[in-house]
Design a protein around this motif. Structure first.
Motif, PDB file in Angstrom:
ATOM      1  N   VAL A 126       7.395 -19.138 -11.749  1.00 31.53           N
ATOM      2  CA  VAL A 126       8.763 -18.663 -11.214  1.00 31.53           C
ATOM      3  C   VAL A 126      10.057 -18.431 -12.345  1.00 31.53           C
ATOM      4  N   LYS A 127      10.255 -17.754 -11.975  1.00 38.43           N
ATOM      5  CA  LYS A 127      11.609 -17.242 -13.168  1.00 38.43           C
ATOM      6  C   LYS A 127      12.663 -17.841 -12.379  1.00 38.43           C
ATOM      7  N   TYR A 128      13.591 -18.628 -12.874  1.00 35.08           N
ATOM      8  CA  TYR A 128      15.098 -18.583 -12.537  1.00 35.08           C
ATOM      9  C   TYR A 128      16.171 -18.158 -13.689  1.00 35.08           C
ATOM     10  N   LYS A 129      16.627 -17.317 -13.069  1.00 31.69           N
ATOM     11  CA  LYS A 129      17.657 -16.843 -14.390  1.00 31.69           C
ATOM     12  C   LYS A 129      18.311 -17.665 -15.598  1.00 31.69           C
ATOM     13  N   TYR A 130      18.555 -18.981 -14.602  1.00 31.95           N
ATOM     14  CA  TYR A 130      20.051 -19.475 -15.088  1.00 31.95           C
ATOM     15  C   TYR A 130      18.933 -21.010 -15.734  1.00 31.95           C
ATOM     16  N   LEU A 131      17.458 -20.894 -15.685  1.00 30.22           N
ATOM     17  CA  LEU A 131      16.583 -21.557 -16.544  1.00 30.22           C
ATOM     18  C   LEU A 131      15.541 -21.124 -17.504  1.00 30.22           C
ATOM     19  N   GLN A 132      16.417 -20.220 -18.350  1.00 27.46           N
ATOM     20  CA  GLN A 132      16.123 -19.523 -19.169  1.00 27.46           C
ATOM     21  C   GLN A 132      15.883 -20.044 -21.159  1.00 27.46           C
ATOM     22  N   PRO A 133      15.645 -19.486 -21.969  1.00 31.55           N
ATOM     23  CA  PRO A 133      15.650 -19.781 -23.084  1.00 31.55           C
ATOM     24  C   PRO A 133      17.667 -19.939 -23.596  1.00 31.55           C
ATOM     25  N   VAL A 134      17.902 -21.357 -24.211  1.00 30.82           N
ATOM     26  CA  VAL A 134      18.910 -20.911 -25.288  1.00 30.82           C
ATOM     27  C   VAL A 134      18.899 -21.037 -26.257  1.00 30.82           C
ATOM     28  N   ILE A 135      19.616 -20.913 -27.201  1.00 29.58           N
ATOM     29  CA  ILE A 135      19.521 -21.260 -28.473  1.00 29.58           C
ATOM     30  C   ILE A 135      20.776 -22.427 -28.416  1.00 29.58           C
ATOM     31  N   ASP A 136      20.360 -23.538 -29.075  1.00 25.92           N
ATOM     32  CA  ASP A 136      21.028 -25.099 -28.815  1.00 25.92           C
ATOM     33  C   ASP A 136      22.481 -25.072 -30.013  1.00 25.92           C
ATOM     34  N   TYR A 137      22.861 -23.762 -30.042  1.00 19.06           N
ATOM     35  CA  TYR A 137      24.438 -23.727 -31.358  1.00 19.06           C
ATOM     36  C   TYR A 137      24.949 -22.975 -31.178  1.00 19.06           C
ATOM     37  N   LYS A 138      26.042 -22.984 -31.826  1.00 18.85           N
ATOM     38  CA  LYS A 138      26.887 -21.660 -31.228  1.00 18.85           C
ATOM     39  C   LYS A 138      26.581 -20.368 -32.244  1.00 18.85           C
ATOM     40  N   PHE A 139      25.626 -19.793 -32.895  1.00 18.69           N
ATOM     41  CA  PHE A 139      25.132 -19.248 -33.502  1.00 18.69           C
ATOM     42  C   PHE A 139      23.557 -19.466 -33.685  1.00 18.69           C
ATOM     43  N   GLU A 140      23.003 -17.595 -34.138  1.00 18.90           N
ATOM     44  CA  GLU A 140      21.813 -18.071 -34.397  1.00 18.90           C
ATOM     45  C   GLU A 140      21.228 -18.239 -35.873  1.00 18.90           C
ATOM     46  N   PRO A 141      20.526 -19.449 -35.759  1.00 22.81           N
ATOM     47  CA  PRO A 141      20.265 -19.573 -37.008  1.00 22.81           C
ATOM     48  C   PRO A 141      19.896 -18.535 -38.102  1.00 22.81           C
ATOM     49  N   GLU A 142      19.986 -18.745 -39.718  1.00 26.20           N
ATOM     50  CA  GLU A 142      19.688 -18.006 -40.678  1.00 26.20           C
ATOM     51  C   GLU A 142      18.107 -17.751 -41.108  1.00 26.20           C
ATOM     52  N   ASN A 143      17.207 -16.092 -41.373  1.00 26.25           N
ATOM     53  CA  ASN A 143      16.333 -16.659 -42.054  1.00 26.25           C
ATOM     54  C   ASN A 143      15.637 -16.971 -40.933  1.00 26.25           C
ATOM     55  N   LEU A 144      15.180 -16.678 -39.869  1.00 27.53           N
ATOM     56  CA  LEU A 144      14.593 -17.960 -38.587  1.00 27.53           C
ATOM     57  C   LEU A 144      13.729 -16.185 -38.245  1.00 27.53           C
ATOM     58  N   GLU A 145      12.383 -15.648 -38.158  1.00 32.80           N
ATOM     59  CA  GLU A 145      12.418 -15.066 -36.525  1.00 32.80           C
ATOM     60  C   GLU A 145      12.491 -15.988 -35.243  1.00 32.80           C
ATOM     61  N   LEU A 146      13.039 -15.232 -34.398  1.00 39.65           N
ATOM     62  CA  LEU A 146      13.524 -16.648 -33.230  1.00 39.65           C
ATOM     63  C   LEU A 146      12.206 -16.366 -31.444  1.00 39.65           C
ATOM     64  N   ASP A 147      11.518 -14.786 -32.921  1.00 41.19           N
ATOM     65  CA  ASP A 147      10.522 -14.670 -31.348  1.00 41.19           C
ATOM     66  C   ASP A 147       9.576 -16.161 -31.595  1.00 41.19           C
ATOM     67  N   LEU A 148       9.894 -17.295 -30.435  1.00 39.25           N
ATOM     68  CA  LEU A 148       8.907 -18.129 -30.701  1.00 39.25           C
ATOM     69  C   LEU A 148       7.607 -18.464 -29.915  1.00 39.25           C
ATOM     70  N   THR A 149       7.414 -17.353 -29.583  1.00 34.94           N
ATOM     71  CA  THR A 149       6.129 -17.062 -29.108  1.00 34.94           C
ATOM     72  C   THR A 149       5.250 -16.300 -29.953  1.00 34.94           C
TER      73      THR A 149
END
Length: 449
Positions: A251-274
């Motif tokens: 069951v999807k909850y829109k408030y329990l979705q993936p969040v990058i745990d920082y102020k900005f996205e990390p560089e040189n990494l593809e973030l589709d971790l699936t």
């Protein structure tokens, strides 16, 4: 259920054949007209609850309630309370509580229950989940999350929901896809351990800061679509939080979705971790994140004594010999795979956590999931998280003699990342900023005063 005023709840503390407790102050019970205090032992005898004190015996058919004359200044102590049930830090300790003590029958055992108001319960929770010496904004954010989770559970308990059959766990000869939540509790509202929320009575409430955090946030919860959010939290997300449906029922909850745990996205990494390639690179990397810290000041706040037995949580490594791994899996699943040939990722979540894992043995192959089942099967207690990749070594005739699991994070990773939140609070973020970071699409609202 509407919460216009502060509710009370029953917290299951301890279930055992014998319960030893001490009453400090003057307690009364409908089972006797005498004032009760001192040391007691409760047992079942001829299907009756028998509580024996120094000079008194109290008995009842189904439950005995001990009511203090002053619920705040007087207390009771329970001995041999198990904490960290089935985790690597499991142990017994004595704990002290305020308000009411209930002793009830639970099959052929007894259960000790603390009956108390929600805000008093939460004061203990935020001091048990982390140190009461944490920064005020960390304690405020944890208070709101713990309150929201609790009230959402109480609200859902009142609803008689007919679940879609597709939401049930799957068990066949080829796979076991299951998940673990708090639905097992029928005799009380919540338990006192990590299965629900850590609640260790007044034992851990050692600072005025904890009381202030509860007072400042009294009645405040997170709301989405006019419903109290079923908020979740874990120790360390590992740099990316996970979505609810990948850990519990789909069951999807829109408030329990993936969040990058920082102020900005990390560089040189593809973030589709699936995707497996991206997940392995992510786990091998050491990207910046709020929860990527080794600051002892912060970690001593968020990690209690037994939690500090886990030194590496952002990135970690576990090694097994062939014999250790094959015996462990056989013990946990009750299936003889023979030698383990491979551990193959089948499906990953947004944080690189494995949702499905295929165990390939000489005799049999089998798929397991979701994340807690994977963690349970691949560890004597619980693996730190299911975000890992497998390195095989010393391969003889196609059979690895060594397996190294390289992993990220500690816990399921959904919702609030406690170590990340501790770092944010230390950096000056306010509690509402912390909450909105980890719970996008949620609103903050006070529902009772």
């Amino acid at each position: 259920m509407k919460f216009n005023t502060e509710p009370w709840l029953n917290v299951g503390i301890l279930t055992d054949n014998k319960i030893r407790f001490e009453l400090y102050g003057d307690f009364s019970s409908l089972a006797t007209n005498k004032i009760l205090n001192g040391i007691f032992t409760a047992e079942l005898n001829n299907n009756k609850i028998i509580c024996k004190g120094t000079n008194i015996t109290v008995e009842a058919e189904d439950e005995i309630i001990f009511e203090p004359s002053d619920p705040v200044s007087e207390s009771f102590l329970l001995r041999d309370v198990i904490i960290g049930v089935k985790f690597h830090w499991e142990r017994r300790e004595k704990q002290r509580f305020n308000y009411f003590l209930k002793i009830i029958k639970n099959g052929n055992q007894l259960t000790a229950i603390n009956y108390l108001p929600v805000e008093a319960y939460l004061t203990s929770v935020i001091s048990s989940e982390m140190s009461a010496r944490c920064s005020i904004n960390l304690l405020r954010s944890q208070a709101v999350v713990a309150r929201s989770w609790l009230l959402a559970q109480l609200q859902n308990k009142e609803k008689e929901k007919i679940k879609d059959p597709s939401l049930k766990p799957i068990k066949t000869d080829e796979e076991l896809i299951t998940w673990y939540d708090r639905e097992a509790h029928t005799l009380f509202d919540v338990c006192a351990d990590d299965h629900c929320q850590r609640f260790q009575g007044v034992t851990k409430v050692t600072t005025e800061t904890a009381f202030k955090a509860i007072k400042d946030t009294r009645g405040i919860v997170l709301i989405s679509d006019d419903e109290i959010c079923d908020t979740r939290y874990s120790k360390s997300c590992g740099g990316m939080s996970e979505s609810y449906e990948n850990v519990w029922e789909p069951v999807k909850y829109k408030y329990l979705q993936p969040v990058i745990d920082y102020k900005f996205e990390p560089e040189n990494l593809e973030l589709d971790l699936t995707k497996e390639e991206n997940a392995v690179k992510w786990i091998k990397a050491n990207p910046p994140a709020f929860c990527n810290t080794s600051d002892p000041k912060i970690l001593n706040q968020i990690l209690l004594d037994y939690d500090q037995e886990t030194k590496d949580f952002y990135r970690w490594k576990v090694e097994y010999s062939q014999n250790e791994l094959s015996n462990l899996i056989k013990e946990k699943l009750g299936i003889d795979f023979g030698d383990i040939v491979d551990l193959v990722p089948v499906e990953r979540g947004y944080s690189a956590r494995l949702i499905k894992l295929k165990i390939v043995g000489e005799k049999k192959s089998f798929v397991i999931g979701k994340e807690l089942e994977i963690r349970r099967v691949l560890s004597p207690s619980h693996l730190y998280s299911s975000a890992f990749y497998v390195e095989k070594g010393n391969i003889k005739e196609g059979i690895p003699q060594k397996f190294i699991l390289h992993g990220a994070g500690w816990g399921h990773g959904v919702g609030l990342c406690q170590i990340g939140a501790a770092v944010m609070a230390e950096q000056g973020y306010q509690f509402d900023e912390i909450l909105i970071h980890y719970f996008p699409n949620a609103k903050i609202r006070r529902i009772y005063s």
